[in-house]
Design a protein around this motif. Structure first.
Motif, mmCIF file in Angstrom:
data_model
loop_
_atom_site.group_PDB
_atom_site.id
_atom_site.type_symbol
_atom_site.label_atom_id
_atom_site.label_comp_id
_atom_site.label_asym_id
_atom_site.label_seq_id
_atom_site.Cartn_x
_atom_site.Cartn_y
_atom_site.Cartn_z
ATOM 1 N N VAL A 1 32.375 36.603 39.390
ATOM 2 C CA VAL A 1 31.968 37.770 38.610
ATOM 3 C C VAL A 1 32.848 38.971 38.938
ATOM 4 O O VAL A 1 33.397 39.615 38.048
ATOM 5 N N ILE A 2 32.969 39.300 40.215
ATOM 6 C CA ILE A 2 33.870 40.376 40.638
ATOM 7 C C ILE A 2 34.504 39.974 41.963
ATOM 8 O O ILE A 2 34.018 39.077 42.661
ATOM 9 N N TYR A 3 35.583 40.676 42.302
ATOM 10 C CA TYR A 3 36.213 40.458 43.597
ATOM 11 C C TYR A 3 36.769 41.793 44.073
ATOM 12 O O TYR A 3 36.887 42.766 43.310
ATOM 13 N N ARG A 4 37.141 41.850 45.335
ATOM 14 C CA ARG A 4 37.760 43.048 45.884
ATOM 15 C C ARG A 4 38.559 42.663 47.115
ATOM 16 O O ARG A 4 38.135 41.809 47.896
ATOM 17 N N LEU A 5 39.733 43.276 47.289
ATOM 18 C CA LEU A 5 40.523 43.118 48.500
ATOM 19 C C LEU A 5 40.240 44.301 49.412
ATOM 20 O O LEU A 5 40.229 45.450 48.957
ATOM 21 N N ALA A 6 40.017 44.028 50.693
ATOM 22 C CA ALA A 6 39.717 45.078 51.660
ATOM 23 C C ALA A 6 40.649 44.958 52.852
ATOM 24 O O ALA A 6 41.363 43.954 53.022
ATOM 25 N N ASP A 7 40.643 45.988 53.692
ATOM 26 C CA ASP A 7 41.466 45.986 54.898
ATOM 27 C C ASP A 7 41.186 44.737 55.730
ATOM 28 O O ASP A 7 40.065 44.227 55.764
ATOM 29 N N GLY A 8 42.224 44.279 56.435
ATOM 30 C CA GLY A 8 42.094 43.049 57.211
ATOM 31 C C GLY A 8 41.087 43.123 58.339
ATOM 32 O O GLY A 8 40.614 42.088 58.815
ATOM 33 N N ASN A 9 40.740 44.326 58.808
ATOM 34 C CA ASN A 9 39.755 44.459 59.888
ATOM 35 C C ASN A 9 38.401 44.920 59.388
ATOM 36 O O ASN A 9 37.582 45.421 60.152
ATOM 37 N N GLN B 1 46.000 39.910 58.230
ATOM 38 C CA GLN B 1 45.216 39.360 57.137
ATOM 39 C C GLN B 1 44.695 40.453 56.217
ATOM 40 O O GLN B 1 44.769 41.648 56.510
ATOM 41 N N LEU B 2 44.170 40.024 55.084
ATOM 42 C CA LEU B 2 43.354 40.822 54.186
ATOM 43 C C LEU B 2 41.980 40.175 54.094
ATOM 44 O O LEU B 2 41.829 38.979 54.395
ATOM 45 N N VAL B 3 40.984 40.936 53.684
ATOM 46 C CA VAL B 3 39.645 40.392 53.480
ATOM 47 C C VAL B 3 39.392 40.311 51.977
ATOM 48 O O VAL B 3 39.553 41.313 51.257
ATOM 49 N N TYR B 4 39.047 39.125 51.512
ATOM 50 C CA TYR B 4 38.800 38.873 50.094
ATOM 51 C C TYR B 4 37.294 38.753 49.894
ATOM 52 O O TYR B 4 36.648 37.851 50.437
ATOM 53 N N ILE B 5 36.716 39.676 49.133
ATOM 54 C CA ILE B 5 35.272 39.730 48.915
ATOM 55 C C ILE B 5 34.986 39.240 47.499
ATOM 56 O O ILE B 5 35.509 39.800 46.529
ATOM 57 N N LEU B 6 34.182 38.210 47.388
ATOM 58 C CA LEU B 6 33.939 37.572 46.093
ATOM 59 C C LEU B 6 32.447 37.496 45.814
ATOM 60 O O LEU B 6 31.646 37.214 46.716
ATOM 61 N N THR B 7 32.084 37.750 44.562
ATOM 62 C CA THR B 7 30.704 37.588 44.103
ATOM 63 C C THR B 7 30.699 36.593 42.957
ATOM 64 O O THR B 7 31.520 36.690 42.033
ATOM 65 N N VAL B 8 29.785 35.633 43.018
ATOM 66 C CA VAL B 8 29.677 34.620 41.965
ATOM 67 C C VAL B 8 28.256 34.598 41.437
ATOM 68 O O VAL B 8 27.316 35.085 42.083
#
Length: 577
Positions: A190-198, A175-182
Motif C-alpha cells: 500500500v505504501i512504503y518509506r525509506l528511513a535512516d539506517g539507524n 544500511q537503509l531502513v525500508y518500511i512497508l505497509t501491506v
C-alpha cells in the motif's frame, strides 16, 4: 544441368517470457499514464521518454533484476513492442540514460504519484484496506556512501545511509531502513518509506499511520504491527485519532510477568481460536487458544493472551536443550579445564566467573545453579639438593584445587512450564473476540514474504547504485514491481478459489501448489519465444509462434489475459507504457 543453390534464410528470435503478464497488469494499474504525467518528456533532445525507460526498469525488476548497465542487453532479447520500444531502441538503454531518468523520477512529486497510483489500484482491483500490516527491514549497501549522510538534495529530504541494527545480521555494512505497509487482502503493498539506517521502529508508526489515513480517507482500518508499536505515544496517537491497532506486548513489560505469575495458581479461561492438522501423519493438531487478561495494560488497553500448543512444545524443548548445554558446559568442559595441569583458573574468583560464563553461554542462567568447592591438596618436596636420607628436610606444598557442581532449579522450571506457549497481544479494539484478534495478527508473516521478494527475488540488497537520489528513485520502481507481483498473486489465487481449484501444478514434477507465487509464474513463461524466418531480401517468410502448454493456458485464463498475447503478433500488448 545446373541446379539452383539453396536460398539463404535468416531466423530471428524474440523472447516473450513473462513480459506480457507484467505489461497487462502495468496497464491495469495505470502506470503508463502516471509516469507520463509525473515524469514528463520535457526535453526535445531526449532519445527515449522517461516513462519508457522507467517502465523497462520496472519490468526488469519484476522478471529478472539485471544491473542498469545490462538493461539494454536484457531488453534487446525481448519483443520491443512489449517494452514500449521501437526496433533498435533497446541499444539506447544504457546505464547513463537510465540513471538520468531515475534522477528525474527523484525530482518528481513521488508522494503524489504514489497516492494516485494506490488510489487507482484500490479502486480498480477492489483491495480491502480494512486491515493494514506494517513492518520494516534493513537494506544493506556496500561502500562508504559518504555523500549519503541525509539532508536535502535539490530541496528534497533524503535518508541517511549509516550503520544500524541489521536484520540481515551484517553489522559491518551500512544500511537503509525500508518500511512497508501491506493490506490484509493478499498482502498487496500500500505504501512504503525509506528511513535512516539507524532508525528504530518506535517513532515510525505515527507518520506511517497518518499517511495511511490520508490515503484511505478514513481512520477506521485496523493497524497491525510488531512489538515496537507498543509505545505509549504511538498507541495514544492512533487511539485518539479514532484508529484501531493490534500489537504484541513486549516480554519486558510488567503486565507480562504479572500474568505469568497469576497463572501459577489460576487457570485461564482459554477458548479455542483455531486448529490445524499436525505437520506429519500421526502428529497432534496444533491448537491456538485465547483469553482475556484479568486486567488491562498500563495505558488501559485490552490484553489478549494466546496459547499455542506448537509453541508450548518448542518452548519446553528449547529450555531442556539450554539446560542440557549448560550442565555439559559445567560438568564436562569446565571440569576438564580445572583438571588440566596447565589450568589458568587458579583463584576462586576466576572459577566463579568461568562458571557464570558457561551457564550464560547456554542461556540457562534462570534454571541452572552452580557451586564452587575448594580443597587444598598437600604434597612434600625435598628442601635441599642431594640424595635423601634419614635427616633430609622436606617442605610442605599446598595447592588449591577447585571443583564445580551444578544442579537444576526444578521449581523455576515448573513455574516457567506453566506459561509455555503463551504470548500476549495488545489492542484498543473493544469489539473483536480473542479469536479475531489472533487471526488478524497471524496474517503478519505474509508481510515478511514481501520483504523476501524485495531483497531476495528482486535482489534489492545490497544496493549498488551510488547516489542517494537514484537509490530513492529505484526503490519506488521496486515498490511498483512489488505491487505488480502482489496483484498477479492475488488475481490467480482469487480466481482459483472462485473456480474451485485447490491446487495448480506450478511446482516441478507437476506437483500442486495451493498459493502460486509471482516469481514461479514468471519462471513458467520464461522460455517462450517467437521466431521469424526472413529470406535474403529481408522479407518475412514465416512466423513461428510459441505453443502454450495446458498449464500456461490455464494460468493465462486465471489471470484474465487472452492467450493471443502470446500466439498472435498483432494482438501482442502494445507496450508496458
Amino acid at each position: 544441368m545446373n541446379t539452383p543453390g539453396p536460398v539463404p534464410f535468416t531466423l530471428a528470435s524474440r523472447r516473450l517470457g513473462a513480459v506480457p503478464l507484467v505489461a497487462h497488469f502495468a496497464r491495469r494499474i495505470g502506470l503508463p499514464g502516471l509516469l507520463d504525467r509525473w515524469v514528463p518528456p520535457d526535453d526535445a533532445r531526449l532519445a527515449l521518454d522517461p516513462a519508457t525507460v522507467l517502465s523497462v526498469v520496472v519490468a526488469n525488476l519484476c522478471i529478472e533484476h539485471r544491473p542498469l548497465y545490462a538493461l539494454g542487453e536484457w531488453a534487446a532479447a525481448y519483443e520491443p513492442a512489449l517494452l514500449g520500444l521501437a526496433g533498435g531502441q533497446a541499444g539506447l538503454l544504457n546505464d547513463d540514460r537510465a540513471g538520468r531518468m531515475l534522477d528525474r523520477l527523484f525530482l518528481a512529486d513521488r508522494g503524489s504519484l504514489l497516492t494516485e497510483l494506490m488510489t487507482g489500484v484500490i479502486t480498480e482491483f477492489g483491495i480491502d484496506c480494512s486491515r493494514l500490516h506494517n513492518d520494516s527491514t534493513s537494506v544493506s549497501v556496500h561502500g562508504a556512501y559518504q555523500a549519503a549522510g541525509g539532508g536535502e538534495v535539490a530541496g528534497v529530504p533524503t535518508p541517511s545511509i549509516t550503520f544500524g541494527h541489521s536484520k540481515d545480521h551484517r553489522p559491518d555494512l551500512k544500511q537503509l531502513v525500508y518500511i512497508l505497509t501491506v493490506s490484509g487482502d493478499h498482502a498487496v503493498p500500500v505504501i512504503y518509506r525509506l528511513a535512516d539506517g539507524n532508525t528504530s521502529d518506535d517513532p515510525t508508526h505515527i507518520p506511517t499511520w497518518d499517511q495511511l489515513v490520508k490515503l484511505t480517507g478514513s481512520a477506521g482500518f485496523l493497524y497491525v504491527a510488531d512489538c515496537k508499536l507498543a509505545s505509549e505515544d504511538a498507541m495514544r496517537h492512533i487511539d485518539r485519532g479514532g484508529g484501531r491497532f493490534i500489537t504484541v506486548l513486549p516480554r519486558s513489560r510488567k503486565e507480562d510477568a504479572a500474568f505469568r505469575a497469576w497463572m501459577q495458581d489460576h487457570q485461564p479461561d482459554w477458548a479455542e481460536a483455531d486448529r490445524e492438522p499436525g505437520a506429519r501423519i500421526g502428529d497432534p493438531d496444533q491448537v491456538w487458544s485465547a483469553c482475556e487478561a484479568p486486567w488491562p495494560s498500563a495505558e488501559g488497553y485490552r490484553i489478549v493472551w494466546v496459547h499455542d500448543s506448537g509453541k508450548q512444545a518448542r518452548d519446553a524443548a528449547t529450555r531442556a536443550r539450554r539446560i542440557e548445554k549448560a550442565v555439559a558446559a559445567i560438568e564436562d568442559d569446565l571440569a576438564a579445564r580445572l583438571a588440566s595441569p596447565r589450568s589458568r583458573l587458579r583463584t576462586a574468583a576466576a572459577v566463579h566467573a568461568a562458571a557464570r560464563d558457561a551457564i550464560a553461554g547456554a542461556d540457562a542462567t534462570r534454571w541452572v545453579r552452580y557451586a564452587v568447592h575448594e580443597k587444598t591438596n598437600e604434597s612434600y618436596r625435598q628442601a635441599g639438593p642431594g640424595r635423601p636420607g634419614p635427616d633430609t628436610a622436606y617442605r610442605r606444598i599446598e595447592k588449591k584445587a577447585f571443583q564445580v557442581t551444578c544442579d537444576v532449579d526444578t521449581t523455576r522450571v515448573a513455574c516457567d512450564a506453566v506459561s509455555d506457549g503463551c504470548w500476549p497481544l495488545l489492542t484498543n479494539d473493544k469489539d473483536m473476540t480473542g479469536a479475531q484478534v489472533l487471526a488478524a495478527y497471524r496474517y503478519q508473516p505474509n508481510l515478511e514474504r514481501r520483504h523476501h521478494l524485495l531483497k531476495g527475488i528482486q535482489d534489492a540488497a545490497p544496493i549498488w547504485i551510488k547516489t542517494i537520489p537514484r537509490i530513492e528513485a529505484i526503490f519506488l520502481c521496486h515498490f511498483i514491481a512489488l505491487l505488480i507481483s502482489a496483484l498477479i498473486e492475488r488475481q490467480i489465487r482469487t480466481a482459483m478459489q472462485t473456480a474451485g481449484i485447490a491446487r495448480l501444478a506450478t511446482y516441478p514434477e507437476f506437483r500442486g501448489c495451493a498459493a502460486p507465487t509471482a516469481d514461479r509464474i514468471f519462471e513458467i513463461f520464461t522460455h517462450l519465444q517467437r521466431h521469424e524466418l526472413y529470406d535474403q531480401a529481408g522479407t518475412l517468410v514465416q512466423t513461428f509462434r510459441p505453443e502454450l502448454t495446458p498449464l500456461q493456458l490455464k494460468i493465462l485464463e486465471l489471470l484474465d489475459i487472452p492467450a493471443t498475447a502470446y500466439t498472435r503478433t498483432a494482438a501482442l500488448p502494445a507496450a508496458i507504457r
